[in-house]
Design an enzyme around this catalytic site. Structure first.
Site, PDB file in Angstrom:
ATOM      1  CB  CYS A 101      18.084  48.891  10.228  1.00 29.58           C
ATOM      2  SG  CYS A 101      18.365  48.763  12.005  1.00 29.58           S
ATOM      3  N   GLY A 213      20.795  37.086   4.140  1.00 32.82           N
ATOM      4  CA  GLY A 213      19.923  36.462   5.120  1.00 32.82           C
ATOM      5  C   GLY A 213      20.097  34.957   5.198  1.00 32.82           C
ATOM      6  N   GLY A 214      20.540  34.461   6.344  1.00 33.30           N
ATOM      7  CA  GLY A 214      20.602  33.028   6.577  1.00 33.30           C
ATOM      8  C   GLY A 214      21.717  32.290   5.862  1.00 33.30           C
TER       9      GLY A 214
END
Length: 337
Positions: A101, A213-214
């Site tokens: 994060c 991710g993605g």
């Protein structure tokens, strides 16, 4: 390896990422209705909040959500170990350390993505947590931060946590920029590097690696698994279009027999849960805010979102609002059939 750990590892073939303000217990209950097998993660819970603040209410969850992993934020090995014990006592199946994060608030607490700069400290945290609990201790990380070279940084980071006994890792295949980008921009702007993550599997064949991710659709998850990765972690797509990601997951990812789940079935199964929440003093919108994307891309989806968004905050409203919105969806489906 213990049965609990083995089953959690199997479940991590597909997981829903920990997302602040989103993957609370109501969201997880909904997601579990859509998939019996996917591994669910809590929002990040900070170790200081549990250990120093005594905020044990943050660990509350429904047994029906399991298997659920608890994600912890922190950087003090002893404190993380204490928090891990609390998580194990609360019934979580895995303890996960947040090293990904990038928010300012997280950096100021010296945890999250900033820990990518100190793999030795992360290894100490993993060691202490593993000694404290009889559960799998995992790490969620980035491929690097700021001006670090991921080709150098990520193998070193992984080698340190593997030496500390970490057997599973979730890698967000982007750098995090700790200065200059907001948390939202850090989820979109740094380029994805799936190839690097796949190379890490070659370097660490015994490490269970999930990629994050993605990832926006289930076909993509299947392709990444077919390419040799051990797991796929889906974030925003699983929240905004949960039916698209989760309804066919048990069949396509876990090989189970039987019909896929449906968004309509999940809504009906949520009604008793909603009634229970309201009878305990809760508010309808605390649950329905997680249901807005259930019919994304389908006829009537806009009406569904509008009905729930505008109606769920009204005083005295209950599950009948959800039933009415569902009736509108079913009517729209008949019209377009």
């Amino acid at each position: 390896m213990k049965q609990g750990i083995r089953s959690t590892t199997d479940a991590s073939r597909l997981s829903v990422a920990p997302m602040m303000d989103w993957t609370d217990r109501h969201c997880r209950y909904l997601h579990r209705l859509l998939s019996r097998h996917v591994l669910l993660y809590t929002e990040m819970v900070t170790a200081p909040a549990l250990v120093r603040g005594g905020a044990l209410h943050l660990l509350e969850h429904n047994q029906e959500e399991r298997p659920v992993a608890l994600q912890l934020g922190g950087s003090d090995p002893k404190e993380l170990a204490q928090a891990a014990r609390l998580g194990a006592a609360a019934g979580y199946a895995e303890i996960n350390l947040n090293c990904g994060c990038p928010s300012d608030r997280v950096q100021s607490g010296t945890f999250g993505a900033i820990l990518m700069r100190d793999p030795g400290l992360v290894a100490q945290c993993v060691t202490e947590m593993r000694e404290a609990v009889d559960l799998d201790v995992t790490v969620k990380c980035r491929i690097g931060v700021d001006d670090q070279d991921p080709e150098e940084v990520l193998p070193e980071f992984l080698s340190r946590i593997v030496a500390a006994g970490c057997e599973r890792v979730q890698i967000h295949a982007r750098k995090a920029w700790l200065q200059g980008l907001s948390p939202k921009e850090n989820r979109d702007i740094p380029p994805l590097d799936y190839d690097l993550v796949q190379r890490m599997k070659g370097l660490f064949p015994n490490l269970h690696i999930s990629i994050n991710g993605g990832i926006t659709h289930l076909d993509q998850a299947v392709s990444l698994l077919d390419a040799g990765l051990d797991g796929v972690m889906v974030g925003r797509a699983a929240y905004h279009q949960p039916a698209d990601i989760l309804c066919a997951a048990d069949r396509r990812i876990f090989g189970t027999k039987g019909p896929d789940s449906t968004a309509e079935g999940a809504v009906r199964a949520m009604l008793p849960y909603i009634e229970g929440h309201l009878s305990n003093g809760g508010r309808l919108n605390q649950i329905t805010r997680h249901m807005l994307g259930l019919f994304a891309g389908r006829p009537g989806a806009r009406s569904w979102r509008r009905t729930l968004s505008e109606g769920a905050t009204q005083p005295g409203v209950g599950p009948e609002l959800v039933e009415r919105a569902l009736s509108d969806i079913e009517a729209a489906a008949r019209v377009t059939a």
